[in-house]
Design an enzyme around this catalytic site. Sequence first.
Site, PDB file in Angstrom:
ATOM      1  CD  GLU A   1      -3.114  -0.422   2.000  1.00  0.00           C
ATOM      2  OE1 GLU A   1      -3.410   0.787   1.881  1.00  0.00           O
ATOM      3  OE2 GLU A   1      -3.702  -1.213   2.716  1.00  0.00           O
TER       4      GLU A   1
ATOM      5  CB  CYS B   1      -1.377   7.143   2.188  1.00  0.00           C
ATOM      6  SG  CYS B   1      -2.595   6.350   3.219  1.00  0.00           S
TER       7      CYS B   1
HETATM    8  P1  NDP Z   1       8.983   4.572   3.639  1.00  0.00           P
HETATM    9  O1  NDP Z   1       8.663   3.868   2.388  1.00  0.00           O
HETATM   10  O2  NDP Z   1      10.204   5.374   3.708  1.00  0.00           O
HETATM   11  O3  NDP Z   1       9.074   3.527   4.850  1.00  0.00           O
HETATM   12  C1  NDP Z   1       8.060   2.615   5.137  1.00  0.00           C
HETATM   13  C2  NDP Z   1       8.643   1.496   5.982  1.00  0.00           C
HETATM   14  O4  NDP Z   1       9.563   0.735   5.201  1.00  0.00           O
HETATM   15  C3  NDP Z   1       9.431   2.003   7.180  1.00  0.00           C
HETATM   16  O5  NDP Z   1       9.246   1.129   8.267  1.00  0.00           O
HETATM   17  C4  NDP Z   1      10.864   1.941   6.662  1.00  0.00           C
HETATM   18  O6  NDP Z   1      11.816   1.887   7.685  1.00  0.00           O
HETATM   19  C5  NDP Z   1      10.816   0.648   5.868  1.00  0.00           C
HETATM   20  N1  NDP Z   1      11.868   0.489   4.881  1.00  0.00           N
HETATM   21  C6  NDP Z   1      12.670   1.435   4.318  1.00  0.00           C
HETATM   22  N2  NDP Z   1      13.506   0.865   3.417  1.00  0.00           N
HETATM   23  C7  NDP Z   1      13.237  -0.465   3.410  1.00  0.00           C
HETATM   24  C8  NDP Z   1      13.754  -1.591   2.706  1.00  0.00           C
HETATM   25  N3  NDP Z   1      14.727  -1.476   1.788  1.00  0.00           N
HETATM   26  N4  NDP Z   1      13.239  -2.810   2.954  1.00  0.00           N
HETATM   27  C9  NDP Z   1      12.249  -2.974   3.846  1.00  0.00           C
HETATM   28  N5  NDP Z   1      11.719  -1.942   4.558  1.00  0.00           N
HETATM   29  C10 NDP Z   1      12.199  -0.707   4.339  1.00  0.00           C
HETATM   30  O7  NDP Z   1       7.687   5.422   3.997  1.00  0.00           O
HETATM   31  P2  NDP Z   1       7.538   6.495   5.141  1.00  0.00           P
HETATM   32  O8  NDP Z   1       7.804   5.882   6.470  1.00  0.00           O
HETATM   33  O9  NDP Z   1       8.291   7.700   4.746  1.00  0.00           O
HETATM   34  O10 NDP Z   1       5.950   6.768   5.067  1.00  0.00           O
HETATM   35  C11 NDP Z   1       5.385   7.676   4.201  1.00  0.00           C
HETATM   36  C12 NDP Z   1       4.833   6.976   2.977  1.00  0.00           C
HETATM   37  O11 NDP Z   1       3.897   5.978   3.327  1.00  0.00           O
HETATM   38  C13 NDP Z   1       4.071   7.936   2.089  1.00  0.00           C
HETATM   39  O12 NDP Z   1       4.424   7.754   0.748  1.00  0.00           O
HETATM   40  C14 NDP Z   1       2.619   7.539   2.314  1.00  0.00           C
HETATM   41  O13 NDP Z   1       1.783   7.880   1.267  1.00  0.00           O
HETATM   42  C15 NDP Z   1       2.742   6.077   2.519  1.00  0.00           C
HETATM   43  N6  NDP Z   1       1.565   5.550   3.207  1.00  0.00           N
HETATM   44  C16 NDP Z   1       0.673   4.782   2.521  1.00  0.00           C
HETATM   45  C17 NDP Z   1      -0.491   4.338   3.117  1.00  0.00           C
HETATM   46  C18 NDP Z   1      -1.489   3.498   2.383  1.00  0.00           C
HETATM   47  O14 NDP Z   1      -2.320   2.917   3.039  1.00  0.00           O
HETATM   48  N7  NDP Z   1      -1.471   3.412   1.078  1.00  0.00           N
HETATM   49  C19 NDP Z   1      -0.807   4.686   4.487  1.00  0.00           C
HETATM   50  C20 NDP Z   1       0.182   5.502   5.121  1.00  0.00           C
HETATM   51  C21 NDP Z   1       1.328   5.904   4.483  1.00  0.00           C
HETATM   52  P3  NDP Z   1      12.398   3.259   8.291  1.00  0.00           P
HETATM   53  O15 NDP Z   1      11.291   4.253   8.379  1.00  0.00           O
HETATM   54  O16 NDP Z   1      12.840   2.847   9.643  1.00  0.00           O
HETATM   55  O17 NDP Z   1      13.450   3.688   7.365  1.00  0.00           O
END
Ligand code: NDP
Length: 485
Positions: free
Chosen positions: A216, A250
């Site tokens: 998502e 999001c």
């Molecule tokens: P990120 O994609 O940066 O991170 C999401 C999660 O993935 C975090 O726990 C992050 O860890 C982890 N992560 C980062 N790199 C990797 C990797 N290579 N492998 C596995 N996991 C990894 O998103 P954000 O935290 O910045 O959140 C914002 C985004 O989330 C926005 O784009 C928003 O639109 C989206 N979002 C979507 C929703 C939906 O339902 N469609 C709902 C809410 C948000 P860490 O943060 O510790 O680096």
Amino acid sequence: MSHPDWSKLAEQKIAAVRAAQVEWAALPIQTRIEKLNAAKLAILARGEELAQLISDETRKPLAEAYSAEVLAIGDIFGYWLRKGPDLLKPRKGDVPSLEMPGKKAWIERVPRGVVVCISPWNFPVQLPMRTVAPTLLAGNGLILKPSEVTPKSGAWLVARIREVIGPVIDVMEGDGAAGAALIEAMPDAVVFTGSTRTGRKVGVMCAERGIPCEQELGGKDCAVVLADADLDRTATGVAWGIVSNAGQNCSGIERVAVAAQIAPQFIPLLVKKLQETAKDVPELVTPMQRRIVIEQIEEAIARGAQVLTGGLPIGDAPIPPTLLTKVPRDAMAWKDESFGPIAVLEVHTSEEELITAANDTRYGLGNSVWGHNTDHATDVARRVVSGMVWINNHSFSAALADLPWVGTGDSGTGMTNSPDVLHLLTRPRLYVVDSNKDLEPWWYPYGPKLLDLMRVLVSRQQTGGLGATLRTLSALKARMKEIKS
Ligand code: NDP
């Protein structure tokens, strides 16, 4: 911790949860329900503590920590504990009795095993909850990887559940490398919520390992305001959609397409509503996000955008609720996710143009259509491309567990909430019990009567009817005689 350490820790955690999951899955579903209900009550009894923790970690107002996160726990658990047993019930399979007599088939939904849930920082409890409840109810183990930006709330949630149900749930705090290490440690399914960029990487990692995964991702929602929209409710609702959680949603409203007939009244009202929210809009959670939003505002202004309200923050003050217009379609503020309290507005003279504006994005999470005539607004909504469309509201359904939260395009094909998630969190297992004492007509030895039978069956598929059934019975009898001769 360095990457090799993450690998070891991830492997240990997956192994420990996998061991506990066998026992958890073997419990009768009613016992799992009782335990999960006890976990729910234990969490809610400390709801104030959790709301405060979320508010401290994310800066969201306490009221939003309650409405979007703490309440979601009771609602989401409540739904799955109530509906889960029915949704997970074995299904009877249909087997034709004439040519395949004596067979009984059913399909059970069995847990995948260990599910990894990787979550972002904007809703550190609600988002994992949407996966935690159905995953555990279905008999899986779960490891949550919260965002390193908001690790405490997710860890708190997992700790409370673990205190009640044991080590079948765990948390792995750490950065992106910790998330990647969890995938490398071969869980049985991955639920990812986050940015499109990271989601793509996670999708590739899972595909390479054959791990089922749903993602998502981000959004660029548009509010389409039709000529007959109720002015006050629409302006208030759209302002909430732009600004709640400081726009770090999001499915935050980041674009507004307004019918020209209503624009002269609607725009000043929306501006007023946005200005009224300023006192409730906190600073964004990460400095990087602040930089992205500021860059988008700067670029839009440099390219001729007009600031209807807000604009660049003064010094270190939070970014004010901002509405821009005359933003070129290839500017970042129109085409990229903002994830802040800003939106771009366009006025259009025809509904065709309003719909085209809403669809001019590579994202497809949510959109809303606002109009007094809900039948007409629904017709417009059908032409808007996104996983979700709200009529006269926006995005409030995120924690309603029966309703899918789903996107398309760059918003990902993944889903949380709704019975459809069981497709990822469980797999179907087929059982067939055969009480037929006879040989089967399609077994060896082959002969001309088998071919006759096949031709009669194909003809029956075309015509149906009693005559065809009688011809099938006769061909079957001849074939059985051939086998036994
Ligand atoms: P990120 O994609 O940066 O991170 C999401 C999660 O993935 C975090 O726990 C992050 O860890 C982890 N992560 C980062 N790199 C990797 C990797 N290579 N492998 C596995 N996991 C990894 O998103 P954000 O935290 O910045 O959140 C914002 C985004 O989330 C926005 O784009 C928003 O639109 C989206 N979002 C979507 C929703 C939906 O339902 N469609 C709902 C809410 C948000 P860490 O943060 O510790 O680096």
